[in-house]
Every structure is written in structure tokens, then in C-alpha cells.
Design an enzyme around this catalytic site. Structure first.
Site, PDB file in Angstrom:
ATOM      1  CE  LYS A 150       7.981 -38.188 -11.769  1.00 15.03           C
ATOM      2  NZ  LYS A 150       8.073 -36.931 -11.016  1.00 15.03           N
ATOM      3  CB  SER A 201      11.991 -36.207 -12.509  1.00  9.54           C
ATOM      4  OG  SER A 201      11.093 -36.275 -11.438  1.00  9.54           O
ATOM      5  CE  LYS A 211      12.389 -39.126  -9.994  1.00 13.36           C
ATOM      6  NZ  LYS A 211      12.900 -37.739  -9.901  1.00 13.36           N
ATOM      7  CB  SER A 232       9.806 -35.891  -8.354  1.00 12.48           C
ATOM      8  OG  SER A 232       8.981 -35.143  -9.209  1.00 12.48           O
TER       9      SER A 232
END
Length: 397
Positions: A73, A130, A241, A70
Site C-alpha cells: 500500500k 490498512s 506501514k 500490506s
């Protein structure tokens, strides 16, 4: 006598092999890889970058190709903020969730098909929780389809010099071998996001927040909880993140600010989530203990430069940008001085952006960097009609 002779022969042989470099065993120190400090990290790859200069302070397997999960992202968010800056979208615009976006598995905020949320809310869903569904909804809204959006992600990555990256989706859910990046490239795109769009910190520092689902079934509250546990574990954390899949293991791009220094710590393929955060913190603490940064916003006023043969006799000038200098060797960056070097005169035509001089920075007698000083406006070359116009104006005064 035989023993002494044998020793002399062995000594001669040893000398010859040292000189010719054909020793059957290594007598040399291990090659310097640029990492002189062993931080004892267990993750497969790690990078520590200072954000204002892009300088890498620490690296371990920075270019090893790995699955990003993720933290993909981050590039999705770069494109979202690109669209906001260009005016293509606004934070108040409403986005409708498609069937494809709803179908995303993994980490999600459980958007329903046909559900409407603002761009602002969907950014929160992406950066805090997320949400894969929120990422795809935004990708489709900006580019028409996830596939087209992913193409833009790869184009943006190429433009940033991310040489070992290829995206196949916008959220990192895929386990495809064709979806990959490196710790260095993650640091590069993280730097682009936080330096170009510092408003991201308004979202990445949110610990918990509720959103409202409004569907055909009615209205309901849903709680977003930040996946970045460093927000509670490390006081200087500003983002950014996390990511994890069975293929990628545990990843994080962690940002922090202390004493006006912004650091980016990237951890990829850590064996578990606790080690991911612990090693990111180790990198950040190492960086803050070794770094000092000099920054000049270059907001002081500059003298104009004279122009010959132009419709104007002077041209306004400006700095091309800010200046940053990173020291990791204990230098006193407060002793840095700036020297302005401008042209005595420029000849028309002058275009906006033409270099008119430089601002040079010195630490003692050593030049540590410079910033161009450029024309802030255009000055045309004077023609006969301009001369007549000036003459007429002079007669009327």
C-alpha cells in the site's frame, strides 16, 4: 631424522598450497558483504536507509525477493498523492465503493457497496487501518479499474529503480508468487512517499480516529486503530506501514525522525509481530546513534550571471535543489563549507534549466558533494528587430 624430514616436506607442501591458493580448507576471512555489524536480526531481510540522501546504513539480504503483504500500500499511497499533486483528484472529492472493493477480505474498514467516502477519509483508512477495501476503492477511482492502477504502480516502481518488484494487486492481499518486492525496493518507495509528500505524516501519526459509515442501513461510527504499534513504543516514530500474511510473515516499513534526521527501517518476513517492531526499533536506534546529516536548503540569494548577445544582459539563476550529506564515521558535519562557482558570462540563447555553475561543499579540503546552479529564466538571442526596439526606447527616454 625421518621425523624432521617429514616436517620439512609438510612445511614445503603447505607453503606451495598457500601460494597457489589450493588449500583444501579455508584460511581466509569471510568475504565482506558490506555489513560489518551483526544486529542479531531474525527477520529474513532488513534495510536501514537515511531518507534525505537515500544512503543505506545497514542491510541484510536487501535484494531477497519476498512477499510484501500490506506494505504494498506504500506504492498505492504514492500514486494517490501523485494524483493529488497533479490536480487529478482532491481531498474533498467523494468516492463510491464498488462491489469489487467491498468484496476484499483481510484487513478492511467494512465499506458497503455504494457507500461514499471522501478521498481524505479513504487515505486514513489505508494508512491507519490498512483497509484493503479502501485501497481498491481509491485505485478504481483514480485509474478506472484496479488492474489499470496496478499497471501504473509497476510503471512507477520501474521509474524509481525498483529492480526486483512486481505488483499484482494494490493492497497486498494476494498470495501469488508474481506479487513480490525486496527490502531495498520497499525502502526506495517509502523514501519517495515521505520525501516527496511529507503530508503523509499527518495521516501516519494518527493513533486512533473514527469514521462514519452512511449506508442504506443508516449511519454508524467505525473506529480506525493504527496497525503500527511503534507509534506507542518508540517516541521518534513518524510512520509508516505494516503488513502480514501467512506467506509474507510480518513486515513493516518504519519511519522515524530525530535531530532532523529521517530514517526508514524495513523489516520483511519476521517470525512474529513483536519481533517485527523490535527489530525495526533496533535498526532505528542503530541509525540514530551512528548518523549525522548536513542539510542545506539552498534558500540564499544568488548573483545574476551576465549574458552576451542576449535580449537581456543578465539572467537570474537558482539552485537545482537542496543538498544533504550523511556521515556515519563521526565527522563534524557542522564544519562543511560551501563555495559558489558561477560562469563569468553566458552566451545567448539561454534556456531555463541550463547549468550556470555549481555550489560545491567541502569538509576540510575534501569535496563531499555539489549542486548545480541553473538558469531560472530564458534569455533569447538578440536579433535586428530587438536592436531597433532598444534604440527607439533609448531615444524616447
Amino acid at each position: 631424522m625421518r621425523v624432521n624430514r617429514k616436517r620439512r616436506v609438510m612445511a614445503v607442501w603447505l607453503m606451495i598450497t598457500i601460494l597457489t591458493g589450493i588449500l583444501p580448507f579455508s584460511i581466509y576471512a569471510e568475504e565482506d558483504t558490506g555489513n560489518t555489524t551483526d544486529l542479531g536480526l531474525q527477520s529474513k531481510a532488513a534495510v536501514l536507509m537515511e531518507a534525505s540522501t537515500g544512503t543505506i546504513i545497514y542491510e541484510n539480504n536487501p535484494d531477497q525477493v519476498l512477499s510484501p503483504a500490506s506494505i504494498t500500500k506504500i506504492m498505492t499511497l504514492v500514486l494517490i498523492f501523485d494524483a493529488l499533486e497533479s490536480g487529478q483528484i482532491s481531498l474533498e472529492e467523494q468516492v463510491t465503493t464498488s462491489a469489487h472493493a467491498k468484496s476484499m477480505g483481510g484487513s478492511q474498514v467494512f465499506l458497503e457497496e455504494g457507500e461514499v467516502q471522501t478521498v481524505d477519509t479513504l487515505i486514513k483508512c489505508i494508512i491507519i487501518a490498512s483497509g484493503n477495501d479502501a485501497s481498491v476503492a481509491m485505485a478504481e477511482y483514480i485509474a478506472g479499474s484496479e488492474q489499470e492502477f496496478v499497471q501504473k504502480m509497476n510503471e512507477r516502481a520501474k521509474g524509481l529503480g525498483m529492480e526486483n518488484t512486481n505488483f499484482e494487486d494494490c493492497c497486498g492481499l494476494t498470495d501469488s508468487d508474481g506479487h513480490y518486492t525486496t527490502a531495498r525496493d520497499v525502502a526506495i518507495m517509502s523514501r519517495e512517499l515521505i520525501t516527496k509528500y511529507p503530508a503523509i505524516f499527518n495521516y501516519s501519526t494518527i493513533w486512533m480516529e473514527n469514521i462514519t459509515h452512511v449506508t442504506a442501513k443508516g449511519s454508524s461510527e467505525f473506529g480506525l486503530a493504527n496497525t503500527n504499534k511503534l507509534l506507542k513504543q518508540y517516541q521518534w516514530t513518524t510512520g509508516l506501514k505494516t503488513g502480514s500474511t501467512s506467506k509474507a510473515k510480518y513486515c513493516v516499513s518504519a519511519t522515524a525522525r530525530k535531530n532532523d534526521i529521517d530514517l526508514i527501517a524495513v523489516i520483511m518476513a519476521a517470525p512474529d509481530y513483536k519481533i517485527r517492531f523490535a527489530e525495526a526499533r533496533t535498526l532505528l536506534e542503530y541509525g540514530f546513534s551512528h548518523c549525522s546529516v548536513y542539510k542545506d536548503l539552498n534558500e540564499d540569494k544568488l548573483e545574476k550571471v551576465k549574458v552576451s548577445l542576449g535580449v537581456s544582459e543578465e539572467v537570474k539563476v537558482e539552485y537545482k535543489g537542496e543538498f544533504s550529506y550523511l556521515s556515519t564515521t563521526g565527522e563534524n558535519v557542522n564544519e562543511i563549507t560551501k563555495k559558489i562557482c558561477l560562469k563569468e558570462k553566458a552566451e545567448a540563447p539561454v534556456k531555463k534549466g541550463d547549468v550556470m555553475g555549481t555550489a560545491e561543499y567541502y569538509l576540510g579540503e575534501t569535496k563531499v558533494g555539489s549542486v548545480d546552479i541553473v538558469a531560472a529564466e530564458e534569455v533569447r538571442k538578440i536579433v535586428f528587430f530587438d536592436c531597433i526596439k532598444k534604440l527607439v526606447n533609448a531615444l524616447w527616454i
